[in-house]
Scaffold this motif. Structure first.
Motif, mmCIF file in Angstrom:
data_model
loop_
_atom_site.group_PDB
_atom_site.id
_atom_site.type_symbol
_atom_site.label_atom_id
_atom_site.label_comp_id
_atom_site.label_asym_id
_atom_site.label_seq_id
_atom_site.Cartn_x
_atom_site.Cartn_y
_atom_site.Cartn_z
ATOM 1 N N GLN A 134 0.866 -1.180 0.000
ATOM 2 C CA GLN A 134 0.000 0.000 0.000
ATOM 3 C C GLN A 134 0.901 1.226 0.000
ATOM 4 O O GLN A 134 1.807 1.346 0.830
ATOM 5 C CB GLN A 134 -0.919 0.016 1.219
ATOM 6 C CG GLN A 134 -1.789 1.255 1.313
ATOM 7 C CD GLN A 134 -2.707 1.229 2.523
ATOM 8 O OE1 GLN A 134 -3.293 0.196 2.827
ATOM 9 N NE2 GLN A 134 -2.830 2.348 3.210
ATOM 10 N N ALA A 135 0.684 2.125 -0.956
ATOM 11 C CA ALA A 135 1.571 3.275 -1.106
ATOM 12 C C ALA A 135 0.787 4.456 -1.651
ATOM 13 O O ALA A 135 -0.356 4.329 -2.096
ATOM 14 C CB ALA A 135 2.743 2.938 -2.023
ATOM 15 N N GLU A 136 1.454 5.600 -1.605
ATOM 16 C CA GLU A 136 0.910 6.830 -2.177
ATOM 17 C C GLU A 136 1.660 7.132 -3.472
ATOM 18 O O GLU A 136 2.885 7.102 -3.510
ATOM 19 C CB GLU A 136 1.060 7.993 -1.204
ATOM 20 C CG GLU A 136 0.264 7.844 0.078
ATOM 21 C CD GLU A 136 -1.231 7.953 -0.134
ATOM 22 O OE1 GLU A 136 -1.618 8.689 -1.069
ATOM 23 O OE2 GLU A 136 -1.999 7.315 0.615
ATOM 24 N N VAL A 137 0.911 7.402 -4.518
ATOM 25 C CA VAL A 137 1.483 7.742 -5.821
ATOM 26 C C VAL A 137 1.199 9.209 -6.084
ATOM 27 O O VAL A 137 0.035 9.642 -6.078
ATOM 28 C CB VAL A 137 0.905 6.865 -6.940
ATOM 29 C CG1 VAL A 137 1.445 7.318 -8.292
ATOM 30 C CG2 VAL A 137 1.242 5.407 -6.702
ATOM 31 N N THR A 138 2.260 9.977 -6.315
ATOM 32 C CA THR A 138 2.121 11.411 -6.583
ATOM 33 C C THR A 138 2.404 11.667 -8.051
ATOM 34 O O THR A 138 3.463 11.291 -8.567
ATOM 35 C CB THR A 138 3.099 12.217 -5.721
ATOM 36 O OG1 THR A 138 2.868 11.906 -4.344
ATOM 37 C CG2 THR A 138 2.896 13.707 -5.937
ATOM 38 N N ALA A 139 1.448 12.279 -8.733
ATOM 39 C CA ALA A 139 1.598 12.618 -10.151
ATOM 40 C C ALA A 139 0.835 13.903 -10.421
ATOM 41 O O ALA A 139 -0.344 14.028 -10.047
ATOM 42 C CB ALA A 139 1.062 11.489 -11.038
ATOM 43 N N ASP A 140 1.512 14.868 -11.069
ATOM 44 C CA ASP A 140 0.895 16.165 -11.400
ATOM 45 C C ASP A 140 0.330 16.842 -10.152
ATOM 46 O O ASP A 140 -0.806 17.338 -10.141
ATOM 47 C CB ASP A 140 -0.205 15.989 -12.449
ATOM 48 C CG ASP A 140 0.341 15.436 -13.762
ATOM 49 O OD1 ASP A 140 1.518 15.710 -14.066
ATOM 50 O OD2 ASP A 140 -0.412 14.723 -14.460
#
Length: 562
Positions: A54-60
């Motif tokens: 489980q992770a956080e994905v940062t995009a834009d």
């Protein structure tokens, strides 16, 4: 100068060529072992339970939570990503990215996606993250949050005891699985038997109508049998309806990656487990269960999940039937050419034709099998023996028999050449000695010549098995299909149904590898199926080799002393 002469003398000996041959053999063996190792690692890794991250994905400048299994990592150049339209500021020439399987296919366009490692943050592996393997839509990833029965919520929420909830879920899943097995038994065995009997009655009535006008007693007997079967069918349908109501009773609630809690039917779940909390023993047990499922179950989800048992069974059965067909014809042809035919120009032309047939592309044999075996022979058999079933074909369509016959024709030159080479090695003095002792030519052939040539015959069969087991192109025309619901062998007369279509491991690899809409999901199954096909060919060849060695040891006493 003296060293040059020594080198030239060494070069003119046999030693360099021995080393060259040994190096070539070693290189071939290393290449083969490398291919097998690659296929084994890629294929068997598919059955090992992967941990869920489980992770956080940062995009834009936007962040979202993802849940999934890490498939693999790879390094990719920054320039390549920039040319693909990705805005990326990095002083490094390469960055690492990760392929994640997010599951939950019904909620996204693709359940596999690439993400740059520098865009991933807050990675952790909660023990309560669960994998739910389903009959459709692939795998479901998330947290188990509740259970419901007939629309009534039993328990729900993140604050309840997760272990207790999981035990209750497993109990209800096992109950649902037992009900589903009973439903499958009724549908496939009981209702299937009634449908087969009704079809036989229809064909019997049609056959009698072709012979002449039906008499009243015949119609009454057929109508009475049909009425009894329809009554049994109606009772089974009532029982089936009650079971279907019971099997759809339980539902479960799962919190997915975006935070929503969704409801799913328990009947759709095949298996559920929490990989992050599994011990090594649990993982090994899961690996064994998944591997056995692959070998013993039928495919599902467009052949990208489940097992390959129908394809495995069809491949082995087809190769065995092919061997039974090609061996006697190949041996008889070789015996005639070497022992009885006049060794003139015509015989030499026939041998040249046989050798050339071994190089004909396999698809040509498939076209011949379609035209001769399926349309001509099969259509004639239907017209003579199954007129009541027309215009629906029985043998006038592709099936197990015609596929085996086509491959037998394809491998016939190999058996002929190998058998004739074995006959050629037998000294003429043995034939002459047997004839001098009063044996007839036929007795000499059966008691002396053929036993001594049997190892060569088995060599031809081994080569035929090795080629036929991996052929795909001709089978696509004469009986192989993508998915078949039943095996060509069952408990109903004639037990072996040679007219039925079947699945094949080679065609399964082709279909999954090139026609699957989900290439990432299909890739490990392609490796696993290829490994299984290699093992099947190896086992079949080993069986034939052991039989050949046994025959060679048995008839060694007949060989003359040199």
């Amino acid at each position: 100068m003296r060293s040059d002469n020594r080198l030239m003398r060494w070069f003119h000996t046999d030693t360099p060529w021995v080393w060259l041959n040994a190096g070539a053999v070693a290189l071939c063996l290393l290449t083969l072992l490398g291919i097998l190792l690659l296929i084994s690692i890629q294929g068997l890794a598919h059955f090992w339970p992967k941990g869920l991250v489980q992770a956080e994905v940062t995009a834009d400048s936007q962040s979202r939570r993802v849940i999934g299994a890490v498939i693999r990592h790879e390094h990719v150049s920054v320039r390549q990503l920039q040319e693909a339209g990705l805005s990326l500021d990095s002083e490094q020439a390469e960055v690492q990215r990760t392929l994640i399987h997010s599951g939950n296919r019904e909620f996204s366009d693709s359940d596999y996606f690439w993400v740059l490692d520098n865009a991933l943050s807050d990675r952790h592996y909660p023990d309560h993250l669960a994998v739910f393997e389903r009959t459709r839509w692939g795998q479901l990833y998330g947290y188990l949050r509740g259970l419901s029965e007939n629309g009534t919520l039993l328990q729900q929420g993140p604050d309840i005891d997760q272990d207790m909830l999981w035990r209750e879920f497993e109990q209800r899943r096992q109950r649902t699985e037992a009900l589903q097995q009973e439903i499958d038994r009724i549908e496939s065995n009981m209702l299937g038997q009634i449908n087969r009997t009704l079809e036989q009655l229809r064909l019997e009535q049609r056959r009698l109508e072709l012979l002449g006008p039906l008499k009243v007693p015949q119609l009454e007997v057929l109508a009475r049998e049909r009425a009894d079967l329809e009554q049994d069918y109606h009772l089974l349908q009532k029982r089936l309806t009650r079971l279907q109501q019971q099997v759809t009773r339980d539902h479960f609630h799962v919190e997915v990656a975006d935070g929503r809690v969704l409801e799913f039917a328990m009947v759709d779940v095949i298996r559920a487990y929490r990989p992050n909390g599994m011990s090594l023993v649990d993982r090994l047990e899961h690996f064994g269960i998944k591997l056995w499922e692959f070998l013993s179950d039928s495919p599902r989800e467009g052949n990208t999940e489940g097992g390959v048992f129908p394809a495995l069974f069809g491949t082995v059965l087809m190769v065995l039937l092919m061997s039974l067909l090609v061996t006697p014809f190949g041996v008889l042809a070789a015996v005639y050419l070497h022992e009885y035919a006049y060794q003139g120009r015509l015989t030499r032309i026939i041998r040249i034709a046989v050798n050339n047939l071994a190089g004909v592309p396999s698809i040509v044999y498939g076209i011949f099998g379609l035209g001769f075996f399926v349309y001509f022979l099969g259509g004639s058999i239907d017209a003579l023996f199954f007129p009541e079933a027309l215009p629906a074909p029985t043998f006038g369509t592709g099936g197990l028999l015609w596929a085996s016959a086509t491959l037998a024709l394809l491998t016939l030159p190999v058996v002929i050449v190998a058998t004739e080479e074995g006959l050629r090695t037998i000294p003429s003095s043995l034939r002459e000695g047997a004839l001098a002792l009063g044996a007839t030519r036929a007795e000499t052939l059966w008691r002396v010549v053929l036993p001594m040539a049997s190892p060569a015959m088995m060599t031809g069969v081994i080569l035929a098995i090795a080629r036929a087991a991996g052929e795909v192109a001709p089978l696509m025309l004469v009986g192989v299909v993508k998915l078949v619901p039943q095996l060509p062998v069952d408990g109903h007369f004639p037990y072996l149904h040679l007219d039925q279509k079947f699945m094949h491991l080679g065609f399964h690899i082709y279909d999954v590898g090139f026609h699957s809409a989900n290439t990432e999901a299909a890739q490990p199954l392609v490796y696993a199926t290829a490994l299984l096909l290699l093992l099947v060919i190896l086992l079949l060849n080993l069986s034939a080799i052991l039989m050949r060695n046994h025959l060679r040891a048995r008839f060694r006493t007949l060989e003359p002393e040199l």
